[in-house]
Motif scaffolding. Sequence first.
Motif, PDB file in Angstrom:
ATOM      1  N   GLN A  55       0.827  -1.204   0.000  1.00 15.66           N
ATOM      2  CA  GLN A  55       0.000   0.000   0.000  1.00 15.66           C
ATOM      3  C   GLN A  55       0.862   1.255   0.000  1.00 15.66           C
ATOM      4  O   GLN A  55       0.553   2.226  -0.686  1.00 15.66           O
ATOM      5  CB  GLN A  55      -0.934   0.011   1.217  1.00 15.66           C
ATOM      6  N   THR A  56       1.934   1.239   0.758  1.00 12.46           N
ATOM      7  CA  THR A  56       2.842   2.387   0.796  1.00 12.46           C
ATOM      8  C   THR A  56       3.475   2.615  -0.572  1.00 12.46           C
ATOM      9  O   THR A  56       3.526   3.751  -1.064  1.00 12.46           O
ATOM     10  CB  THR A  56       3.944   2.166   1.854  1.00 12.46           C
ATOM     11  N   VAL A  57       3.924   1.552  -1.206  1.00  8.26           N
ATOM     12  CA  VAL A  57       4.522   1.666  -2.539  1.00  8.26           C
ATOM     13  C   VAL A  57       3.483   2.170  -3.550  1.00  8.26           C
ATOM     14  O   VAL A  57       3.778   3.040  -4.378  1.00  8.26           O
ATOM     15  CB  VAL A  57       5.140   0.322  -2.980  1.00  8.26           C
ATOM     16  N   ALA A  58       2.271   1.640  -3.486  1.00  5.93           N
ATOM     17  CA  ALA A  58       1.217   2.070  -4.411  1.00  5.93           C
ATOM     18  C   ALA A  58       0.882   3.540  -4.197  1.00  5.93           C
ATOM     19  O   ALA A  58       0.676   4.290  -5.162  1.00  5.93           O
ATOM     20  CB  ALA A  58      -0.027   1.205  -4.228  1.00  5.93           C
ATOM     21  N   GLU A  59       0.814   3.976  -2.958  1.00  3.90           N
ATOM     22  CA  GLU A  59       0.517   5.387  -2.663  1.00  3.90           C
ATOM     23  C   GLU A  59       1.649   6.284  -3.155  1.00  3.90           C
ATOM     24  O   GLU A  59       1.398   7.352  -3.718  1.00  3.90           O
ATOM     25  CB  GLU A  59       0.302   5.576  -1.158  1.00  3.90           C
ATOM     26  N   GLN A  60       2.900   5.848  -2.971  1.00  6.88           N
ATOM     27  CA  GLN A  60       4.025   6.634  -3.468  1.00  6.88           C
ATOM     28  C   GLN A  60       3.993   6.728  -4.997  1.00  6.88           C
ATOM     29  O   GLN A  60       4.248   7.790  -5.559  1.00  6.88           O
ATOM     30  CB  GLN A  60       5.346   6.020  -3.009  1.00  6.88           C
ATOM     31  N   GLU A  61       3.668   5.646  -5.651  1.00  9.12           N
ATOM     32  CA  GLU A  61       3.580   5.647  -7.121  1.00  9.12           C
ATOM     33  C   GLU A  61       2.437   6.542  -7.591  1.00  9.12           C
ATOM     34  O   GLU A  61       2.575   7.291  -8.552  1.00  9.12           O
ATOM     35  CB  GLU A  61       3.395   4.218  -7.644  1.00  9.12           C
ATOM     36  N   ASP A  67       2.114  13.978  -9.468  1.00 12.21           N
ATOM     37  CA  ASP A  67       3.020  15.127  -9.503  1.00 12.21           C
ATOM     38  C   ASP A  67       3.595  15.384 -10.887  1.00 12.21           C
ATOM     39  O   ASP A  67       4.053  16.495 -11.162  1.00 12.21           O
ATOM     40  CB  ASP A  67       4.172  14.921  -8.501  1.00 12.21           C
ATOM     41  N   LEU A  68       3.582  14.375 -11.752  1.00 15.80           N
ATOM     42  CA  LEU A  68       4.105  14.557 -13.106  1.00 15.80           C
ATOM     43  C   LEU A  68       3.171  15.467 -13.905  1.00 15.80           C
ATOM     44  O   LEU A  68       1.951  15.377 -13.787  1.00 15.80           O
ATOM     45  CB  LEU A  68       4.219  13.209 -13.826  1.00 15.80           C
ATOM     46  N   PRO A  69       3.720  16.345 -14.723  1.00 13.32           N
ATOM     47  CA  PRO A  69       2.843  17.153 -15.579  1.00 13.32           C
ATOM     48  C   PRO A  69       2.220  16.257 -16.643  1.00 13.32           C
ATOM     49  O   PRO A  69       2.883  15.363 -17.188  1.00 13.32           O
ATOM     50  CB  PRO A  69       3.794  18.183 -16.200  1.00 13.32           C
ATOM     51  N   SER A  70       0.955  16.472 -16.898  1.00 12.43           N
ATOM     52  CA  SER A  70       0.288  15.627 -17.887  1.00 12.43           C
ATOM     53  C   SER A  70       0.767  16.020 -19.285  1.00 12.43           C
ATOM     54  O   SER A  70       0.884  17.198 -19.595  1.00 12.43           O
ATOM     55  CB  SER A  70      -1.231  15.776 -17.784  1.00 12.43           C
TER      56      SER A  70
END
Length: 178
Positions: A55-61, A67-70
């Motif tokens: 869950q932590t890894v999924a939330e970080q991803e 945060d990436l610009p679309s």
Amino acid sequence: MRPIRVDFVKRPGPPMLGWLVLLIGVALLGALAQQYVRFSQVRASALQASQQQAQTVAEQERQRVADLPSPPPPYLDDRRWRRAATELALPWINTLRAVEQATKPPVFLVGFKSDPATGRLQLDAEAPSFDAALGYVSVLQAAPALSQTQILSHDDTPDPQGRPLTRISLQTQWVTTP
């Protein structure tokens, strides 16, 4: 020969070795049960830890992707798309509504050409008289969605039944509002 003596009143007791094996078996069973419970707890805590980590890894991803610009859609570079988007932004509804409200019998609209690049419209209409045609032009001139309305040409000819008919060709331009 020896005499056999059978006593039916007194029963022989269970052997001590049997009791000892039973006690050892019960002790081993208790120890095994305790090991199983401990193993189950360790397995459950390991499973919970791995789920928490996932869950932590999924939330970080998910946060990284957010945060990436679309990226811009690929169709924005397409010339046809830009032209269509420009034409869709033109004031078609107001222009057509103004022409529709101005065109009432006895005047009939027979042709309509538009140039989206310049905003010019060419209208061809038929009226029973030149006065009716002038009235039509004045109604179009009064419409707030149109500007620079002018007659390009007119022609007085009889219709197939022999009644007088005035054909006019006029030009106007739509008004774009910011």
